[in-house]
Design an enzyme around this catalytic site. Structure first.
Site, PDB file in Angstrom:
ATOM      1  N   ASP A 199       0.767  -1.242   0.000  1.00  0.00           N
ATOM      2  CA  ASP A 199       0.000   0.000   0.000  1.00  0.00           C
ATOM      3  C   ASP A 199       0.798   1.292   0.000  1.00  0.00           C
ATOM      4  O   ASP A 199       0.511   2.211  -0.730  1.00  0.00           O
ATOM      5  CB  ASP A 199      -0.899   0.038   1.242  1.00  0.00           C
ATOM      6  CG  ASP A 199      -1.511  -1.311   1.556  1.00  0.00           C
ATOM      7  OD1 ASP A 199      -1.553  -2.156   0.653  1.00  0.00           O
ATOM      8  OD2 ASP A 199      -1.940  -1.497   2.689  1.00  0.00           O
ATOM      9  N   GLU A 221       5.323  -7.816  11.825  1.00  0.00           N
ATOM     10  CA  GLU A 221       4.786  -7.582  10.482  1.00  0.00           C
ATOM     11  C   GLU A 221       5.917  -7.269   9.493  1.00  0.00           C
ATOM     12  O   GLU A 221       5.902  -7.705   8.351  1.00  0.00           O
ATOM     13  CB  GLU A 221       3.778  -6.427  10.561  1.00  0.00           C
ATOM     14  CG  GLU A 221       2.873  -6.284   9.372  1.00  0.00           C
ATOM     15  CD  GLU A 221       1.856  -5.156   9.566  1.00  0.00           C
ATOM     16  OE1 GLU A 221       1.868  -4.507  10.633  1.00  0.00           O
ATOM     17  OE2 GLU A 221       1.066  -4.917   8.643  1.00  0.00           O
TER      18      GLU A 221
END
Ligand code: 9WN
Length: 454
Positions: free
Chosen positions: A174, A409
């Site tokens: 993103d 992450e």
């Protein structure tokens, strides 16, 4: 070291267990409490090594929410979670009004990289219950086919032979600098973006996440697509963002090859998928390769321009089993360059953005950190072209990162610190897959000769 890997695998399974929602898995219980599309493919693959049934169920749950036009949504909302816990939630997307959302499900209105056919095929390759797996492939196949047909039919408005994404969220990467120029060029009329509260900042350090300005652009683009009625026939008139990118397209190609293989396994006709793969392959070389820069770049189909940013997406065409030697050599040269392979001691490959760029950021979401899924994709790509040493280095770096910092992450390429969500499902799942593909915890060593088999 064997013990450490065994322990690591145990913790990875625990994370998948904790994040299991009953019929699918959340990427993170806090930051991402719903089901995400490409996450689920990675998760199912990792889980399939120890729980074939739930792994298959994960993908079936996702495909049960596929729209009637074949669009596989990027989020399937967990109906037990309130709208207030994740933004944008089902109310914002208002997908139901298209009449394409299956009854009883709530979804977003955009898609994500189509890695699912590849994951399903890989799962089948090591399935313990082969008959059950073949039946699973046969059940999933119509959905996979519809997903690919949707991308070919509805997401190629100028007929270049490649699907476009209409939102950076569709890329999976993103906040990558690769979209910066397009987001900067958006002319967002003042007052158009509705007031909203960022839920992500309640669970993650703002230094790890996109800025508010970028978030406004994300919300604006999602709103524009929603307000067009998610009408792909009008993309050229309504979409302010329409990009064919090397990562999305390379995954699409890799999965199209997998779809042909799945068709063979279940006794369907692989021909249409083989033809599609040949067309995609040819279109990627024609549309996304910049012969002067000797690099693959995303193409903005609204301006016709390539987006010359030095990001990890340029390496994804390694997933093309037939990538010509010239393109392969250029990718290898870039991967070995100081931009993606910093010489500092103790660095970890592969940063998602050139470490030499003035806007490289070692901790912010897709703007520099190492991610386990992009490493896993490149590991596959390098292996299939016979670059064993480079593939091993990536595998070793990935395992060293999760061993050092846990299943975060994403990770700092210089000191290995972990950022973003903790207990992140795909970091856990792909660690399982990596270790198992390398022969299992008892055969893999992290020390001495990289990934040497004991
Ligand atoms: C928006 C779930 C998802 C991943 C994406 C990643 C991030 C979401 C967000 O998390 O995106 O879809 O809220 O930031 O960029 O790749 O699928 O893990």
């Amino acid at each position: 070291m064997e013990t450490t890997l065994t322990t690591l695998l145990g913790s990875a399974r625990d994370i998948l267990h904790v994040n299991w929602l009953g019929a699918s898995t959340a990427p993170s219980r806090t930051l991402y409490p719903h089901q995400w599309s490409w996450d689920s493919a990675f998760i199912a693959l990792g889980r399939s090594w120890h729980d074939q049934r739930r792994a298959e169920q994960e993908l079936e749950t996702l495909f049960a929410a596929q729209w009637s036009n074949g669009m596989l949504p990027h989020i399937v909302f967990n109906l037990d979670v309130s709208e207030a816990e994740y933004f944008p939630g089902p109310g914002f997307w208002d997908a139901r009004r298209t009449g394409r959302v299956p009854r009883g499900t709530a979804t977003s209105g955009i898609t994500q990289p189509p890695i699912h056919a590849r994951a399903a095929l890989d799962m089948h390759r090591h399935a313990r219950d082969v008959d059950a797996s073949r039946a699973f492939l046969a059940r999933l196949y119509p959905g996979l086919r519809a997903q690919h047909e949707y991308l070919a039919r509805d997401r190629d408005p100028t007929g270049i032979g490649l699907p476009v994404i209409v939102h950076p969220w569709e890329s999976g990467l993103d906040n990558s600098p690769v979209w910066d120029r397009d987001l900067r060029d958006l002319r967002i009329p003042p007052g158009t973006v509705p007031a909203y509260r960022r839920r992500d900042l309640q669970h993650a350090d703002p230094a790890d996440r996109p800025t508010d300005e970028v978030y406004d652009a994300f919300v604006y683009l999602a709103m524009r697509y929603r307000d067009s009625g998610y009408d792909d026939r009008r993309l050229l008139d309504t979409a302010p963002f329409a990009i064919a990118g090397p990562l999305f397209c390379a995954i699409y190609l890799w999965s199209t090859d997998a779809l042909a293989e799945i068709a063979r396994i279940i006794g369907a006709d692989p021909g249409p998928h083989e033809d599609a793969a040949a067309r995609i392959r040819e279109a990627m070389l024609r549309e996304l390769w910049d012969p002067e820069a000797r690099r693959f770049y995303p193409r903005d189909i609204l301006t016709g321009h390539l987006e010359p940013e030095e990001t990890i997406v340029s390496f994804a065409p390694l997933l093309d089993a037939d990538l010509p030697a010239e393109h392969l050599a250029a990718i290898l040269e870039d991967l070995r360059s100081v931009c993606f392979h910093p010489e500092a001691d103790g660095h970890f490959v592969v940063p998602t953005f050139s470490t030499r760029s003035p806007v490289f950021d070692r901790r912010r979401y897709w703007r520099g950190p190492v991610w386990i899924n992009t490493n896993w994709l490149l590991w596959h790509g390098l292996k299939q072209h016979g670059y064993e040493a480079e593939a091993e280095e990536i595998a070793r770096a990935s395992l060293a990162l999760v061993a050092r910092s846990g299943f975060r992450e994403y990770f700092d390429p210089f000191d290995g610190a972990g950022y973003g969500a903790s207990g992140f499902s795909w970091s856990a799942a792909l660690t399982i897959d990596l270790v198992e593909q390398l022969g299992g915890a008892e055969h893999v060593r992290l020390d001495g000769n990289p990934m040497a088999h004991a």
